[in-house]
Design a protein around this motif. Structure first.
Motif, mmCIF file in Angstrom:
data_model
loop_
_atom_site.group_PDB
_atom_site.id
_atom_site.type_symbol
_atom_site.label_atom_id
_atom_site.label_comp_id
_atom_site.label_asym_id
_atom_site.label_seq_id
_atom_site.Cartn_x
_atom_site.Cartn_y
_atom_site.Cartn_z
ATOM 1 N N THR A 118 0.835 -1.193 0.000
ATOM 2 C CA THR A 118 0.000 0.000 0.000
ATOM 3 C C THR A 118 0.872 1.245 0.000
ATOM 4 O O THR A 118 2.061 1.199 0.260
ATOM 5 C CB THR A 118 -0.906 0.044 1.255
ATOM 6 O OG1 THR A 118 -0.068 0.079 2.414
ATOM 7 C CG2 THR A 118 -1.823 -1.156 1.315
ATOM 8 N N GLY A 119 0.248 2.343 -0.270
ATOM 9 C CA GLY A 119 0.875 3.642 -0.138
ATOM 10 C C GLY A 119 0.042 4.478 0.821
ATOM 11 O O GLY A 119 -0.883 3.968 1.458
ATOM 12 N N GLU A 120 0.378 5.730 0.917
ATOM 13 C CA GLU A 120 -0.362 6.628 1.800
ATOM 14 C C GLU A 120 -0.613 7.945 1.079
ATOM 15 O O GLU A 120 0.188 8.371 0.266
ATOM 16 C CB GLU A 120 0.437 6.920 3.069
ATOM 17 C CG GLU A 120 0.704 5.712 3.943
ATOM 18 C CD GLU A 120 1.588 6.068 5.116
ATOM 19 O OE1 GLU A 120 1.221 6.971 5.888
ATOM 20 O OE2 GLU A 120 2.651 5.440 5.247
ATOM 21 N N LEU A 121 -1.714 8.550 1.392
ATOM 22 C CA LEU A 121 -2.036 9.887 0.915
ATOM 23 C C LEU A 121 -2.130 10.759 2.153
ATOM 24 O O LEU A 121 -2.960 10.521 3.028
ATOM 25 C CB LEU A 121 -3.377 9.860 0.177
ATOM 26 C CG LEU A 121 -3.578 10.836 -0.956
ATOM 27 C CD1 LEU A 121 -2.438 10.815 -1.939
ATOM 28 C CD2 LEU A 121 -4.887 10.561 -1.654
ATOM 29 N N VAL A 122 -1.242 11.735 2.254
ATOM 30 C CA VAL A 122 -1.219 12.593 3.439
ATOM 31 C C VAL A 122 -1.338 14.048 3.012
ATOM 32 O O VAL A 122 -0.945 14.419 1.909
ATOM 33 C CB VAL A 122 0.073 12.362 4.277
ATOM 34 C CG1 VAL A 122 0.107 10.958 4.830
ATOM 35 C CG2 VAL A 122 1.315 12.635 3.463
ATOM 36 N N PRO A 123 -1.877 14.886 3.891
ATOM 37 C CA PRO A 123 -2.010 16.297 3.526
ATOM 38 C C PRO A 123 -0.642 16.980 3.495
ATOM 39 O O PRO A 123 0.274 16.596 4.209
ATOM 40 C CB PRO A 123 -2.888 16.870 4.634
ATOM 41 C CG PRO A 123 -2.846 15.894 5.741
ATOM 42 C CD PRO A 123 -2.446 14.575 5.172
ATOM 43 N N SER A 124 -0.566 17.979 2.670
ATOM 44 C CA SER A 124 0.648 18.790 2.581
ATOM 45 C C SER A 124 0.480 20.033 3.442
ATOM 46 O O SER A 124 -0.646 20.431 3.778
ATOM 47 C CB SER A 124 0.875 19.211 1.121
ATOM 48 O OG SER A 124 1.903 20.162 1.034
ATOM 49 N N ARG A 126 1.028 22.788 2.230
ATOM 50 C CA ARG A 126 0.507 23.747 1.259
ATOM 51 C C ARG A 126 -0.961 23.443 0.968
ATOM 52 O O ARG A 126 -1.345 22.286 0.843
ATOM 53 C CB ARG A 126 1.324 23.692 -0.030
ATOM 54 C CG ARG A 126 2.784 24.094 0.214
ATOM 55 C CD ARG A 126 3.616 24.016 -1.034
ATOM 56 N NE ARG A 126 3.744 22.594 -1.411
ATOM 57 C CZ ARG A 126 4.148 22.176 -2.586
ATOM 58 N NH1 ARG A 126 4.474 23.032 -3.526
ATOM 59 N NH2 ARG A 126 4.243 20.894 -2.848
ATOM 60 N N PRO A 127 -1.791 24.457 0.842
ATOM 61 C CA PRO A 127 -3.226 24.238 0.592
ATOM 62 C C PRO A 127 -3.477 23.540 -0.752
ATOM 63 O O PRO A 127 -2.763 23.761 -1.720
ATOM 64 C CB PRO A 127 -3.821 25.646 0.576
ATOM 65 C CG PRO A 127 -2.722 26.598 0.875
ATOM 66 C CD PRO A 127 -1.432 25.852 0.937
ATOM 67 N N ASN A 128 -4.480 22.679 -0.760
ATOM 68 C CA ASN A 128 -4.939 21.991 -1.965
ATOM 69 C C ASN A 128 -3.886 21.090 -2.616
ATOM 70 O O ASN A 128 -3.943 20.835 -3.819
ATOM 71 C CB ASN A 128 -5.477 22.991 -2.999
ATOM 72 C CG ASN A 128 -6.616 23.805 -2.438
ATOM 73 O OD1 ASN A 128 -7.490 23.266 -1.760
ATOM 74 N ND2 ASN A 128 -6.612 25.100 -2.695
ATOM 75 N N ILE A 129 -2.917 20.669 -1.860
ATOM 76 C CA ILE A 129 -1.866 19.783 -2.362
ATOM 77 C C ILE A 129 -1.882 18.521 -1.510
ATOM 78 O O ILE A 129 -1.957 18.584 -0.289
ATOM 79 C CB ILE A 129 -0.464 20.440 -2.263
ATOM 80 C CG1 ILE A 129 -0.395 21.745 -3.050
ATOM 81 C CG2 ILE A 129 0.632 19.470 -2.693
ATOM 82 C CD1 ILE A 129 -0.407 21.581 -4.550
ATOM 83 N N GLY A 130 -1.816 17.395 -2.157
ATOM 84 C CA GLY A 130 -1.714 16.118 -1.435
ATOM 85 C C GLY A 130 -0.323 15.536 -1.631
ATOM 86 O O GLY A 130 0.367 15.854 -2.603
ATOM 87 N N VAL A 131 0.084 14.726 -0.732
ATOM 88 C CA VAL A 131 1.372 14.049 -0.827
ATOM 89 C C VAL A 131 1.090 12.545 -0.889
ATOM 90 O O VAL A 131 0.418 11.994 -0.014
ATOM 91 C CB VAL A 131 2.269 14.363 0.395
ATOM 92 C CG1 VAL A 131 3.559 13.572 0.330
ATOM 93 C CG2 VAL A 131 2.542 15.855 0.484
ATOM 94 N N GLU A 132 1.558 11.925 -1.947
ATOM 95 C CA GLU A 132 1.376 10.488 -2.107
ATOM 96 C C GLU A 132 2.694 9.789 -1.795
ATOM 97 O O GLU A 132 3.739 10.133 -2.345
ATOM 98 C CB GLU A 132 0.940 10.152 -3.536
ATOM 99 C CG GLU A 132 0.679 8.677 -3.725
ATOM 100 C CD GLU A 132 0.207 8.340 -5.133
ATOM 101 O OE1 GLU A 132 0.016 7.155 -5.402
ATOM 102 O OE2 GLU A 132 0.052 9.255 -5.961
#
Length: 178
Positions: A118-124, A126-132
């Motif tokens: 699996t991977g993870e999706l976490v908030p950045s 910075r607004p409106n940016i996701g970190v995968e």
């Protein structure tokens, strides 16, 4: 007496061997094992590098199947492998069989992990940016393990490396040069 060789690029190689003597009975030669030299190490690394692209792209079901078959084979031979381990290490038989069983369990666990990559999706920040976050194979993993748990510790290192798409060059530490 059989001389056990090194497996490099799918072939058994090596000629210079040393005795593996049981610490419980110094008259008992467990086997003759080939010593790898610098060229053998280079060949093993080259073989692992050559195998890496295909293995790293192999499907999770293929990795799962291979790791599961490894677990099943170790478990099916636990008494045989435990007796050999006890003879080679000087451990008591129940402890040796327990270590072999543990190695099988480790391969079984990582067979399951291969299916759960699996991977993870976490908030950045910075607004409106996701970190995968993804987990990608690294390449060739060199593993040198101590002599005191000769099947369990290699299993702890080899199984996860293979589950996550890496190839392995493995060198067990010597107990006592013969």
């Amino acid at each position: 007496m059989t001389i056990y060789q090194n497996l490099i690029a799918g072939e058994w190689v090596g000629t210079e061997a040393s005795k593996n003597i049981s610490p419980s009975d110094t008259n008992d030669v467990v086997g003759m094992y080939c010593q790898a030299n610098a060229n053998d190490a280079k060949d093993a690394i080259a073989a692992a590098k050559a195998a890496f692209p295909a293995w790293s792209r192999s499907g999770i079901l293929e990795r799962h199947s291979i790791l599961r078959k490894t677990s099943d084979e170790i478990l099916a031979r636990k008494k045989e492998l435990g007796a050999l381990l006890a003879r080679e290490e000087g451990k008591i038989l129940p402890e040796a069989i327990g270590e072999v069983t543990r190695a099988a369990q480790i391969f079984d666990f990582f067979a399951g992990e291969a299916l759960r990559l699996t991977g993870e999706l976490v908030p950045s920040a910075r607004p409106n940016i996701g970190v995968e976050i993804t987990r990608d194979p690294l390449g060739v993993i060199g593993i040198i393990t101590p002599w005191n748990f000769p099947i369990a510790i290699p299993a702890w290192k080899i199984a996860p490396a293979l589950a996550y798409g890496n190839t392995v060059v493995f060198k067990p530490a010597d107990l006592v040069p013969g």
